[in-house]
Design a protein around this motif. Structure first.
Motif, PDB file in Angstrom:
ATOM      1  N   PRO A  19     -13.946   4.745   2.212  1.00  0.00           N
ATOM      2  CA  PRO A  19     -14.480   5.757   1.291  1.00  0.00           C
ATOM      3  C   PRO A  19     -13.469   6.135   0.213  1.00  0.00           C
ATOM      4  N   THR A  20     -13.985   6.474  -0.963  1.00  0.00           N
ATOM      5  CA  THR A  20     -13.117   6.852  -2.085  1.00  0.00           C
ATOM      6  C   THR A  20     -12.379   8.158  -1.815  1.00  0.00           C
ATOM      7  N   THR A  21     -12.871   8.929  -0.858  1.00  0.00           N
ATOM      8  CA  THR A  21     -12.204  10.198  -0.519  1.00  0.00           C
ATOM      9  C   THR A  21     -10.997   9.997   0.385  1.00  0.00           C
ATOM     10  N   LEU A  22     -10.742   8.743   0.783  1.00  0.00           N
ATOM     11  CA  LEU A  22      -9.701   8.465   1.765  1.00  0.00           C
ATOM     12  C   LEU A  22      -8.686   7.490   1.182  1.00  0.00           C
ATOM     13  N   ASP A  23      -7.417   7.819   1.310  1.00  0.00           N
ATOM     14  CA  ASP A  23      -6.354   6.922   0.862  1.00  0.00           C
ATOM     15  C   ASP A  23      -6.299   5.711   1.793  1.00  0.00           C
ATOM     16  N   PRO A  24      -6.417   4.489   1.260  1.00  0.00           N
ATOM     17  CA  PRO A  24      -6.378   3.296   2.126  1.00  0.00           C
ATOM     18  C   PRO A  24      -5.154   3.220   3.023  1.00  0.00           C
ATOM     19  N   ILE A  25      -4.042   3.802   2.584  1.00  0.00           N
ATOM     20  CA  ILE A  25      -2.825   3.769   3.406  1.00  0.00           C
ATOM     21  C   ILE A  25      -3.038   4.492   4.728  1.00  0.00           C
ATOM     22  N   LEU A  26      -3.875   5.548   4.717  1.00  0.00           N
ATOM     23  CA  LEU A  26      -4.145   6.294   5.944  1.00  0.00           C
ATOM     24  C   LEU A  26      -4.882   5.433   6.965  1.00  0.00           C
ATOM     25  N   VAL A  27      -5.622   4.444   6.481  1.00  0.00           N
ATOM     26  CA  VAL A  27      -6.380   3.553   7.373  1.00  0.00           C
ATOM     27  C   VAL A  27      -5.566   2.314   7.739  1.00  0.00           C
ATOM     28  N   GLY A  29      -2.295   1.842   7.283  1.00  0.00           N
ATOM     29  CA  GLY A  29      -0.948   2.125   7.749  1.00  0.00           C
ATOM     30  C   GLY A  29       0.109   1.854   6.690  1.00  0.00           C
ATOM     31  N   THR A  30       1.243   2.523   6.835  1.00  0.00           N
ATOM     32  CA  THR A  30       2.362   2.275   5.941  1.00  0.00           C
ATOM     33  C   THR A  30       2.817   0.830   6.098  1.00  0.00           C
ATOM     34  N   SER A  31       3.014   0.164   4.954  1.00  0.00           N
ATOM     35  CA  SER A  31       3.381  -1.275   4.960  1.00  0.00           C
ATOM     36  C   SER A  31       2.353  -2.112   5.718  1.00  0.00           C
ATOM     37  N   GLN A  33       0.926  -1.694   8.542  1.00  0.00           N
ATOM     38  CA  GLN A  33       1.217  -1.906   9.960  1.00  0.00           C
ATOM     39  C   GLN A  33      -0.053  -1.889  10.804  1.00  0.00           C
ATOM     40  N   VAL A  34      -1.028  -1.056  10.448  1.00  0.00           N
ATOM     41  CA  VAL A  34      -2.287  -1.034  11.192  1.00  0.00           C
ATOM     42  C   VAL A  34      -3.055  -2.335  10.964  1.00  0.00           C
ATOM     43  N   LEU A  35      -3.076  -2.798   9.724  1.00  0.00           N
ATOM     44  CA  LEU A  35      -3.743  -4.059   9.410  1.00  0.00           C
ATOM     45  C   LEU A  35      -3.104  -5.215  10.187  1.00  0.00           C
ATOM     46  N   ARG A  36      -1.766  -5.253  10.235  1.00  0.00           N
ATOM     47  CA  ARG A  36      -1.083  -6.318  10.992  1.00  0.00           C
ATOM     48  C   ARG A  36      -1.452  -6.260  12.468  1.00  0.00           C
ATOM     49  N   SER A  37      -1.588  -5.044  13.000  1.00  0.00           N
ATOM     50  CA  SER A  37      -1.968  -4.892  14.408  1.00  0.00           C
ATOM     51  C   SER A  37      -3.382  -5.407  14.641  1.00  0.00           C
ATOM     52  N   ALA A  78     -10.191  10.015   8.601  1.00  0.00           N
ATOM     53  CA  ALA A  78     -10.883  11.072   7.862  1.00  0.00           C
ATOM     54  C   ALA A  78     -10.728  12.434   8.535  1.00  0.00           C
ATOM     55  N   GLN A  79     -10.529  12.421   9.859  1.00  0.00           N
ATOM     56  CA  GLN A  79     -10.320  13.667  10.599  1.00  0.00           C
ATOM     57  C   GLN A  79      -8.869  14.133  10.542  1.00  0.00           C
ATOM     58  N   GLY A  80      -8.011  13.344   9.895  1.00  0.00           N
ATOM     59  CA  GLY A  80      -6.620  13.727   9.757  1.00  0.00           C
ATOM     60  C   GLY A  80      -5.704  13.189  10.836  1.00  0.00           C
ATOM     61  N   GLU A  81      -6.216  12.302  11.686  1.00  0.00           N
ATOM     62  CA  GLU A  81      -5.372  11.735  12.740  1.00  0.00           C
ATOM     63  C   GLU A  81      -4.485  10.632  12.174  1.00  0.00           C
ATOM     64  N   ALA A  82      -3.207  10.673  12.534  1.00  0.00           N
ATOM     65  CA  ALA A  82      -2.264   9.662  12.069  1.00  0.00           C
ATOM     66  C   ALA A  82      -2.463   8.373  12.860  1.00  0.00           C
ATOM     67  N   LEU A  83      -2.609   7.270  12.152  1.00  0.00           N
ATOM     68  CA  LEU A  83      -2.787   5.968  12.791  1.00  0.00           C
ATOM     69  C   LEU A  83      -1.501   5.173  12.683  1.00  0.00           C
ATOM     70  N   ASP A  84      -1.159   4.474  13.756  1.00  0.00           N
ATOM     71  CA  ASP A  84      -0.010   3.573  13.702  1.00  0.00           C
ATOM     72  C   ASP A  84      -0.325   2.338  14.523  1.00  0.00           C
ATOM     73  N   ALA A  85       0.569   1.366  14.461  1.00  0.00           N
ATOM     74  CA  ALA A  85       0.303   0.083  15.115  1.00  0.00           C
ATOM     75  C   ALA A  85       0.152   0.229  16.619  1.00  0.00           C
ATOM     76  N   SER A  86       0.985   1.082  17.252  1.00  0.00           N
ATOM     77  CA  SER A  86       0.917   1.211  18.710  1.00  0.00           C
ATOM     78  C   SER A  86      -0.426   1.788  19.147  1.00  0.00           C
ATOM     79  N   ALA A  87      -0.966   2.748  18.374  1.00  0.00           N
ATOM     80  CA  ALA A  87      -2.268   3.326  18.710  1.00  0.00           C
ATOM     81  C   ALA A  87      -3.366   2.272  18.612  1.00  0.00           C
TER      82      ALA A  87
END
Length: 349
Positions: A19-27, A29-31, A33-37, A78-87
């Protein structure tokens, strides 16, 4: 948000748009990392990201599974939860073991927009055991969610009217500290032992509701000694830090079980703080109660730790060290036994 195309079983593609309301980095991951996972976890699914568009191509069943996880990650972001590779790694492990539908139905409790749910296969098995059995033992290292998940189930059942009260208890055993030197009344001295239970409650209930529920007796947080002589009916009862109970205390606690009640016992057998080398009641209990219907034992491991990924590695390192010490101790015992036998067989005796 999702579009599907399928030209052939081997070339099945779905698109998900962030969604345009959401920064792709939040989904992602930084660098990324979520996509790589995601790429590691779904190695047979081609994942391509262009701007806000995520395309997934591969075998239909695997693509659908990956898409539903990506949509879940977008919802969490969108709920504000931080996503990372381990999660994400834990989520993929959960889906691989049990399938998406099973995992999705195991949301335990939603509070202030935050959903509490099992995050590993071991945690899911533990929650399922709590839903199924009257008495459950959750045994494992710190950070595996033993007490937290049990409390979430307890709060959900209380809010649904399935139980009338929640009772949280733990032994007030000194972990290298001396109660006598702490300031205040006995209640003040005991309070630090119960503080982790209060903190977990604050995650699951509105802060202003907790004192009212406690004043009404709907929620009780008390040392284990306060359980003696009682019969606990219509209650969800949690015994935390059970490795610090003696065998007699464990028997006393379990026999408090009343009608329409449920017990969850949690502890870490490797963290016993009992004085004088006393044997832990938790260490004995699986041998005593093994094979009794409606009692289940769940063993959580470092793979179920949901704190920093280093915590699991630290736990494994300590386990290896303890095993090494046990091997050395056994070797020394055998060596002394041989020396004693040789001495007894000496012709000078």
């Amino acid at each position: 948000m999702t579009d599907s195309t399928a030209s052939s079983p081997s070339a099945y593609t779905r698109h998900i748009v962030i969604p345009t309301t959401l920064d792709p980095i939040l989904v992602l991951g930084t660098s990324d990392q979520v996509l790589r996972s995601l790429e590691r976890g779904f190695s047979r699914v081609g994942i391509c990201v262009i701007g806000r568009d995520i395309s997934l191509t591969g075998i239909p069943a695997e693509v659908d599974l990956a898409c539903e996880l990506v949509e879940e990650l977008i919802a969490l972001a969108a709920q504000g939860e931080a996503l990372d590779a381990s999660a994400v790694d834990r989520a993929i492990s959960l889906l691989s073991s049990h399938g998406l539908n099973t995992a999705a139905t195991q949301d335990i409790l939603t509070v202030r927009g935050k959903t509490i749910r099992p995050k590993t296969p071991g945690q899911l098995a533990y929650v399922e055991a709590i839903e199924r059995a009257t008495v459950v033992f959750g045994i494992g290292p710190a950070g595996t969610g033993k007490t937290y998940l049990a409390m979430a189930v307890a709060v959900r059942k209380l809010l649904a009217g399935q139980v009338r009260r929640i009772i949280l208890t733990r032994p007030a055993v000194e972990a290298g500290e001396n109660l006598g030197f702490l300031p205040g009344t006995l209640t003040d001295k005991i309070d630090p032992y119960l503080r982790p239970l209060y903190d977990a409650l604050k995650d699951m209930l509105e802060a202003e509701a907790i004192p009212k529920l406690m004043a009404a007796g709907t929620i009780e947080v008390a040392p284990l000694a306060y359980m003696r002589g009682r019969t606990l009916n219509d209650a969800f009862i949690i015994l935390d830090e059970a490795q610090n109970t003696t065998a007699n205390q464990m028997k006393m606690f379990l026999t408090r079980l009343g009608f329409h009640s449920q017990i969850v016992v949690t502890g870490d057998s490797s963290q016993v703080d009992l004085p004088g080398g006393s044997q832990s009641g938790l260490a004995l209990i699986s041998r005593i109660l093994d094979g009794i219907d409606d009692i289940e034992f769940c063993q959580l491991t470092s793979a179920d730790v949901v704190r920093h990924e280093l915590v699991g590695e630290i736990i494994d390192a300590y386990s290896r060290w303890e095993e090494h010490k046990e091997r050395v101790r056994a070797m020394n015992t055998r060596s002394r036994a041989r020396r004693n036998r040789n001495g007894q067989e000496s012709p000078h005796d």
